[in-house]
Design an enzyme around this catalytic site. Sequence first.
Site, short mmCIF file in Angstrom:
data_model
loop_
_atom_site.label_atom_id
_atom_site.label_comp_id
_atom_site.label_asym_id
_atom_site.label_seq_id
_atom_site.Cartn_x
_atom_site.Cartn_y
_atom_site.Cartn_z
N ARG A 366 -36.28 -58.27 -20.31
CA ARG A 366 -35.19 -57.01 -20.14
C ARG A 366 -34.56 -57.61 -21.61
NH1 ARG A 366 -35.14 -54.60 -15.19
NH2 ARG A 366 -34.66 -56.68 -14.18
N VAL A 367 -34.73 -58.76 -22.09
CA VAL A 367 -34.24 -60.06 -23.17
C VAL A 367 -35.14 -60.23 -24.01
CG1 VAL A 367 -31.94 -60.41 -21.63
CG2 VAL A 367 -34.01 -61.63 -21.90
#
Length: 505
Positions: A366-367
């Site tokens: 996600r990051v």
Amino acid sequence: MNAPEAAAWLARSRATVAATRLAPEAQTRGRVERVADGIAHISGLPDIRLGELLHFDGGASGYVLTLEPDEIAAVLLDNSITIAAGSHVRGSGEVARVPVGPGLLGRIVDPLGRPLDGTEPVVAEAILPAERPAPPIIARDLVSEPVATGILVVDTLLTIGRGQRELIIGDRATGKTSIAVDAIVAQKDTDIVCVYVAVGQRASAVERVIQAVRQHGAAERCVFVVTSAAAAPGLQWLAPFAGFTIAEYFRDRGQHALIVIDDMSKHAATHRELALLTRQPPGREAFPGDIFFVHARLLERAAKLSAEHGGGSLTALPIAETDAGNLSAYIPTNLISITDGQIVLDARLFAANQRPAVNVGLSVSRVGGKAQRPALREVAGRIRLDYAQFVELEMFSRFGAITDARVKAQITRGERIRALLAQPRFTNLRLSDQVALLAALTDGVLDTLPASAIATLRARLPAHLDAQEFAAVAALEKSGVLDPALRARLVAATRALAATLVPPP
Ligand code: ATP
Ligand code: MG
């Protein structure tokens, strides 16, 4: 002596008595009432605090797990036979601590920092509590730099950023540890130090990990924190926390660290075992209600610090085991929600010899996307979509012959992507190798190669690029940016190598 004088004298005496600690060297000693399964029930320590380290007569230690009105329960940190009902115990006024510092690099230690690789004691810079608060939000920075793992499927589709927490999850024996070990090995020539924490693993499995890192990676820049399945449950519980404290030493000095916890499921089981033995109420799947908090406060310690705080980073790769691919069990869902993404390993893909058996559809980072090097982002852009479409098309194509040329081309391309993403262990690819392969794939260079030739191409490419395009490789590794001329040179070199692998008609 008149009345006011007497009153003053009395007040002075009272103050003196109050200020005097009677027999300061006397310590309250507790008595072990019962001991079983790594837990000791102790009476007679009224001032003890939760989490406090206890010393038993005979040298064993433990820490306080629960406080009851007339009894406390303590977890033992040693499989000690010297403790029995009637043994004496005293508090230390301290929590469990672990030695930290560069002296631990290259060492194998237990969660209290006791050496397991010989008798030479570890040289500690400091001795810090195993449980420490995570850095506050204000001290953190955005995750912007990647941790290169050298594994094509991870670096291109699931980039891990420095400071990120990425869960590696899958059934038994699907290659979870192998991915983490490859990531550790890939840090051989980087500035990232690694901490590998083994919780409840078979001694033979831990031995294999250490051997692999010694053989392929830079073991002198790794710390191994090991508790075997046979170790006292208290020690196993402490291991991940101790590992984080050891890794944080580097993070807090502006350096970069990577920690692998192998694995969190075993840690959760230990926590459950201790909770049930001390009669804490069981919740879902018999885990106590605080298991989420335990894992959240642990993994929260992974962070990218802001420049004012030294700019260091600690990246965490916790590993979790599933049962029959069940990602919605209690511990997996907890960990998925705590971490910033997951690499899901699929037993069916593993059985079909697709290794690493990463299920691209279920995995996510996600990051990390923002941390990906620009060159890789440029060439990896379409791979995920192409691959996902291929997996669906392939399913349909089983029912009948495909006649449409466009669909055929999509399937050909998908098969090449699949062959490319399968990668043996210890064959880490550099940024330039990865960029060359993906750019060549996009340009259709691989479409004429059979899958077996793709494995050969991938294996030979690094040496070929070094020989043919040394300057281009060096430039790309340094800048991480791809310009059209550079891209063309890499593709041309890959095309030349591919041409030697095409089977004769
Ligand atoms: P466990 O559940 O026992 O901890 P695991 O999920 O950690 O297992 P590993 O021990 O990493 O799995 O790997 C299982 C087996 O798969 C090992 O024999 C390993 O050599 C093999 N393996 C893993 N990755 C690959 C790969 N990329 N290519 C070939 N073999 C692989
Ligand atoms: Mg494993």
